[in-house]
Design a protein around this motif. Structure first.
Motif, PDB file in Angstrom:
ATOM      1  N   VAL A  41       0.845  -1.193   0.000  1.00  0.00           N
ATOM      2  CA  VAL A  41       0.000   0.000   0.000  1.00  0.00           C
ATOM      3  C   VAL A  41       0.880   1.243   0.000  1.00  0.00           C
ATOM      4  CG1 VAL A  41      -1.847   1.242   1.177  1.00  0.00           C
ATOM      5  CG2 VAL A  41      -1.726  -1.238   1.349  1.00  0.00           C
ATOM      6  N   LEU A  42       0.551   2.190  -0.879  1.00  0.00           N
ATOM      7  CA  LEU A  42       1.226   3.482  -0.892  1.00  0.00           C
ATOM      8  C   LEU A  42       0.231   4.559  -1.296  1.00  0.00           C
ATOM      9  CD1 LEU A  42       3.200   3.935  -4.176  1.00  0.00           C
ATOM     10  CD2 LEU A  42       2.407   1.668  -3.551  1.00  0.00           C
ATOM     11  N   SER A  43       0.648   5.797  -1.197  1.00  0.00           N
ATOM     12  CA  SER A  43      -0.266   6.895  -1.516  1.00  0.00           C
ATOM     13  C   SER A  43       0.512   8.081  -2.058  1.00  0.00           C
ATOM     14  CB  SER A  43      -1.042   7.315  -0.255  1.00  0.00           C
ATOM     15  OG  SER A  43      -2.111   8.182  -0.577  1.00  0.00           O
ATOM     16  N   ASP A  44      -0.210   8.969  -2.727  1.00  0.00           N
ATOM     17  CA  ASP A  44       0.316  10.281  -3.119  1.00  0.00           C
ATOM     18  C   ASP A  44       1.635  10.188  -3.888  1.00  0.00           C
ATOM     19  OD1 ASP A  44      -1.422  12.553  -1.535  1.00  0.00           O
ATOM     20  OD2 ASP A  44      -1.338  10.668  -0.422  1.00  0.00           O
ATOM     21  N   THR A  45       1.597   9.460  -4.988  1.00  0.00           N
ATOM     22  CA  THR A  45       2.783   9.414  -5.855  1.00  0.00           C
ATOM     23  C   THR A  45       2.999  10.737  -6.567  1.00  0.00           C
ATOM     24  OG1 THR A  45       1.351   8.426  -7.535  1.00  0.00           O
ATOM     25  CG2 THR A  45       2.720   6.927  -6.281  1.00  0.00           C
ATOM     26  N   HIS A  46       1.932  11.491  -6.802  1.00  0.00           N
ATOM     27  CA  HIS A  46       2.021  12.804  -7.469  1.00  0.00           C
ATOM     28  C   HIS A  46       2.918  12.730  -8.702  1.00  0.00           C
ATOM     29  CE1 HIS A  46      -0.294  15.201  -4.626  1.00  0.00           C
ATOM     30  NE2 HIS A  46       0.277  14.516  -3.649  1.00  0.00           N
ATOM     31  N   PHE A  47       2.671  11.735  -9.507  1.00  0.00           N
ATOM     32  CA  PHE A  47       3.523  11.463 -10.666  1.00  0.00           C
ATOM     33  C   PHE A  47       3.229  12.446 -11.806  1.00  0.00           C
ATOM     34  CE2 PHE A  47       4.602   9.246 -14.607  1.00  0.00           C
ATOM     35  CZ  PHE A  47       5.879   8.796 -14.327  1.00  0.00           C
ATOM     36  N   ILE A  48       4.289  12.956 -12.414  1.00  0.00           N
ATOM     37  CA  ILE A  48       4.144  13.804 -13.596  1.00  0.00           C
ATOM     38  C   ILE A  48       4.871  13.132 -14.753  1.00  0.00           C
ATOM     39  CG2 ILE A  48       6.090  15.262 -12.862  1.00  0.00           C
ATOM     40  CD1 ILE A  48       4.721  17.584 -14.388  1.00  0.00           C
ATOM     41  N   ALA A  49       4.184  12.961 -15.862  1.00  0.00           N
ATOM     42  CA  ALA A  49       4.789  12.307 -17.024  1.00  0.00           C
ATOM     43  C   ALA A  49       5.980  13.112 -17.526  1.00  0.00           C
ATOM     44  CB  ALA A  49       3.751  12.158 -18.134  1.00  0.00           C
ATOM     45  N   PRO A  50       7.095  12.468 -17.800  1.00  0.00           N
ATOM     46  CA  PRO A  50       8.260  13.198 -18.331  1.00  0.00           C
ATOM     47  C   PRO A  50       7.939  14.008 -19.584  1.00  0.00           C
ATOM     48  CG  PRO A  50       8.904  10.992 -17.670  1.00  0.00           C
ATOM     49  CD  PRO A  50       7.408  11.046 -17.562  1.00  0.00           C
ATOM     50  N   SER A  51       6.968  13.561 -20.363  1.00  0.00           N
ATOM     51  CA  SER A  51       6.610  14.279 -21.600  1.00  0.00           C
ATOM     52  C   SER A  51       5.981  15.636 -21.323  1.00  0.00           C
ATOM     53  CB  SER A  51       5.632  13.433 -22.429  1.00  0.00           C
ATOM     54  OG  SER A  51       4.420  13.231 -21.714  1.00  0.00           O
ATOM     55  N   ALA A  80      12.006   1.333  -9.465  1.00  0.00           N
ATOM     56  CA  ALA A  80      12.583   0.544  -8.371  1.00  0.00           C
ATOM     57  C   ALA A  80      11.490  -0.178  -7.586  1.00  0.00           C
ATOM     58  CB  ALA A  80      13.386   1.460  -7.447  1.00  0.00           C
ATOM     59  N   LEU A  81      10.386   0.514  -7.325  1.00  0.00           N
ATOM     60  CA  LEU A  81       9.269  -0.106  -6.613  1.00  0.00           C
ATOM     61  C   LEU A  81       8.729  -1.307  -7.387  1.00  0.00           C
ATOM     62  CD1 LEU A  81       7.128   0.293  -4.194  1.00  0.00           C
ATOM     63  CD2 LEU A  81       5.704   1.323  -5.977  1.00  0.00           C
ATOM     64  N   VAL A  82       8.546  -1.132  -8.686  1.00  0.00           N
ATOM     65  CA  VAL A  82       8.015  -2.207  -9.525  1.00  0.00           C
ATOM     66  C   VAL A  82       8.978  -3.396  -9.557  1.00  0.00           C
ATOM     67  CG1 VAL A  82       7.462  -2.838 -11.917  1.00  0.00           C
ATOM     68  CG2 VAL A  82       6.543  -0.727 -10.933  1.00  0.00           C
ATOM     69  N   GLN A  83      10.251  -3.120  -9.716  1.00  0.00           N
ATOM     70  CA  GLN A  83      11.232  -4.209  -9.782  1.00  0.00           C
ATOM     71  C   GLN A  83      11.275  -5.001  -8.483  1.00  0.00           C
ATOM     72  OE1 GLN A  83      12.857  -5.195 -12.612  1.00  0.00           O
ATOM     73  NE2 GLN A  83      11.444  -3.664 -13.462  1.00  0.00           N
ATOM     74  N   GLU A 109      -1.706   7.962 -17.533  1.00  0.00           N
ATOM     75  CA  GLU A 109      -1.398   6.952 -18.554  1.00  0.00           C
ATOM     76  C   GLU A 109       0.054   6.498 -18.444  1.00  0.00           C
ATOM     77  OE1 GLU A 109      -4.513   8.381 -22.064  1.00  0.00           O
ATOM     78  OE2 GLU A 109      -2.528   9.327 -21.912  1.00  0.00           O
ATOM     79  N   SER A 110       0.950   7.448 -18.233  1.00  0.00           N
ATOM     80  CA  SER A 110       2.371   7.117 -18.124  1.00  0.00           C
ATOM     81  C   SER A 110       2.635   6.245 -16.900  1.00  0.00           C
ATOM     82  CB  SER A 110       3.198   8.409 -18.049  1.00  0.00           C
ATOM     83  OG  SER A 110       4.569   8.129 -17.926  1.00  0.00           O
ATOM     84  N   LEU A 111       2.000   6.583 -15.779  1.00  0.00           N
ATOM     85  CA  LEU A 111       2.200   5.790 -14.570  1.00  0.00           C
ATOM     86  C   LEU A 111       1.690   4.367 -14.752  1.00  0.00           C
ATOM     87  CD1 LEU A 111       3.062   5.614 -11.610  1.00  0.00           C
ATOM     88  CD2 LEU A 111       0.738   6.292 -10.990  1.00  0.00           C
ATOM     89  N   MET A 112       0.515   4.219 -15.364  1.00  0.00           N
ATOM     90  CA  MET A 112      -0.039   2.877 -15.529  1.00  0.00           C
ATOM     91  C   MET A 112       0.844   2.025 -16.435  1.00  0.00           C
ATOM     92  SD  MET A 112      -2.329   0.866 -14.452  1.00  0.00           S
ATOM     93  CE  MET A 112      -1.843  -0.822 -14.776  1.00  0.00           C
ATOM     94  N   ARG A 113       1.445   2.638 -17.447  1.00  0.00           N
ATOM     95  CA  ARG A 113       2.368   1.874 -18.301  1.00  0.00           C
ATOM     96  C   ARG A 113       3.545   1.354 -17.478  1.00  0.00           C
ATOM     97  NH1 ARG A 113       1.129   5.967 -22.157  1.00  0.00           N
ATOM     98  NH2 ARG A 113       3.001   7.159 -21.572  1.00  0.00           N
ATOM     99  N   ARG A 114       3.987   2.126 -16.512  1.00  0.00           N
ATOM    100  CA  ARG A 114       5.118   1.706 -15.683  1.00  0.00           C
ATOM    101  C   ARG A 114       4.723   0.622 -14.679  1.00  0.00           C
ATOM    102  NH1 ARG A 114       8.876   5.975 -16.642  1.00  0.00           N
ATOM    103  NH2 ARG A 114       7.795   7.560 -17.879  1.00  0.00           N
TER     104      ARG A 114
END
Length: 442
Positions: A41-51, A80-83, A109-114
């Motif tokens: 469980v994690l929260s608040d990744t606040h991910f921004i696509a590099p594009s 790293a988390l995924v690996q 979309e970018s996060l889900m691909r990762r």
């Protein structure tokens, strides 16, 4: 006439079967048949696509308002988390909202691909939105000197992007993005959309507060009843907090109608709820002593120390352990030359300390503190204490507490009414330990 009656009867049977499946959708297979399951469980990744950004003026300026978030290296941290998860093979990975930095569709979309390698490897990815995700009027791309409006995420976009989450649902709320998943034969997971957002693209900042509509509360009641009927314990996940986790900072973080939800959780003996939103790692019983549910608030993955929790389920026990992200084993040879990545925890801590120090400097100057020596001492101490609170390390020993009070910066911080009040709420946690938890039940 007999043919008409036959088809009418047949249609009635079909409709009855459909209605039954909606009321009792437990025919859906659980995520695992194993009586011992574990989730991350994690929260608040606040991910921004590099594009969506470059290294120029607009992006540099927005990073100054990021409140200690790592905006540069999130792709590496997610990798790293995924690996690590690919190796550990948890039953599921859950993110409790604020998946994106200001709700750009490209970021989701970018996060889900990762995260897709986890899905491909058999780990279920279960995601719910936070207040920054759906129709956020701040959704932007940062190019050169310009902030450019970019496509926001609609509720239908959300279901499409994270369709693998909803594919696991035993039931979905027609009035929100909430859904239920059967973990195994002992537990079910209720993932609740606690956010308030518009019905069309917005030009305003996101609504910080959250609320469950009467229709969604009714759906939650139904799902809890289904779980009880099937002898499954319910575990709840949402973005907003169930309890007040800081006396000075809580408006907009605690669910607006938390009392109504607490009544349901109490009635159906829900042992555990996970949330995020406030960015601070905190585990708490009900401060009012009325609801038996323990709440685990996950610290934001995007700030120090990029933490996540491992939750293990057995028929008679639930355990939670906070973990921190280590990038080093997953860095390329080129990335290892970057000191921020090679020493990622040190980098994250520096970002967060700088943000806390800036808070103290600004407020103390507003309160007439001008001596550089005083400002430096107070800012340094505030940075450390703020970092300890947000990382869940706010159970100091008597000796540590004595050192904090004796620090020259303490007296300076107390010259500010706001900082004095805040200081009292972050130094010492009198509730549960924030790093680990064991819940035993019959």
């Amino acid at each position: 006439m007999k043919v008409v009656k036959y088809f009418a009867a047949l249609l009635g049977m079909v409709l009855f079967a459909f209605a039954l499946s909606q009321v009792h959708p437990d025919h859906n297979a659980p995520l695992t048949s194993d009586t011992h399951a574990n989730i991350w469980v994690l929260s608040d990744t606040h991910f921004i696509a590099p594009s969506l950004h470059d290294e120029h003026t607009a992006y540099t300026e927005i990073k100054k308002s990021a409140a200690g978030k790592d905006m540069d290296y999130q792709p590496v941290a997610i990798h790293a988390l995924v690996q690590r998860a690919l190796k550990a093979r948890p039953t599921a990975l859950i993110i409790t909202g604020d998946v994106t930095f200001n709700g750009a569709k490209a970021s989701a979309e970018s996060l889900m691909r990762r995260l897709q390698p986890l899905v491909d490897n058999g780990t279920k990815v279960l995601i719910i939105p936070g207040n920054h995700d759906i129709y956020d009027g701040w959704a932007r791309a940062y190019k050169g000197k310009q902030q450019l409006m970019t496509e926001q995420i609609s509720p239908s976009d959300w279901r499409q992007i994270f369709h693998t989450s909803y594919a696991q649902a035993a039931a979905q709320d027609p009035n929100s993005l909430s859904y239920r998943v059967n973990l195994n034969h002992q537990y079910q997971l209720l993932l609740l959309d606690s956010n308030i957002y518009t019905i069309e693209p917005s030009n305003r900042p996101p609504n910080t507060g959250g609320k469950l509509s009467p229709q969604t509360l009714s759906w939650v009641r139904q799902q809890l009843a289904i779980g009880a009927h099937a002898h499954r314990k319910s575990i709840v996940f949402m973005h907003h907090n169930l309890y007040n986790h800081n006396e000075a900072v809580n408006a907009g973080y605690v669910l607006d109608n938390s009392d109504a939800l607490k009544k349901l959780l109490t009635k159906y003996h829900v042992p555990l709820l996970f949330s995020g939103h406030i960015h601070a790692q905190d585990i708490s019983r009900d401060p009012a002593g009325q609801c038996p549910t323990i709440e685990v608030v996950s610290g934001a993955f995007s700030i120090s120390p990029a933490s996540y929790g491992i939750v293990s389920f057995s028929p008679d026990q639930i355990t939670y352990q906070k973990k921190t992200t280590n990038l080093t084993p997953y860095l390329t040879s080129a990335q290892r030359k970057n000191p921020d990545l090679l020493h990622y925890q040190r980098y994250l801590k520096r970002l967060f300390l700088e943000d806390g120090e800036a808070l103290a400097y600004g407020d103390l100057l507003d309160n007439g503190v001008t001596k550089e020596h005083d400002l430096d001492a107070a800012a340094r101490l505030m940075g450390i204490l703020n970092w300890r609170f947000f990382t869940g390390d706010d159970h100091p020993s008597k000796a540590e507490l004595k050192r904090f009070h004796a620090d020259p910066g303490w007296a300076v911080l107390e010259r500010s009414p706001m900082l004095r009040r805040y200081l009292k709420t972050i130094v010492q946690d009198h509730n549960l330990n924030n790093q680990h938890l064991v819940i035993r039940h019959p």
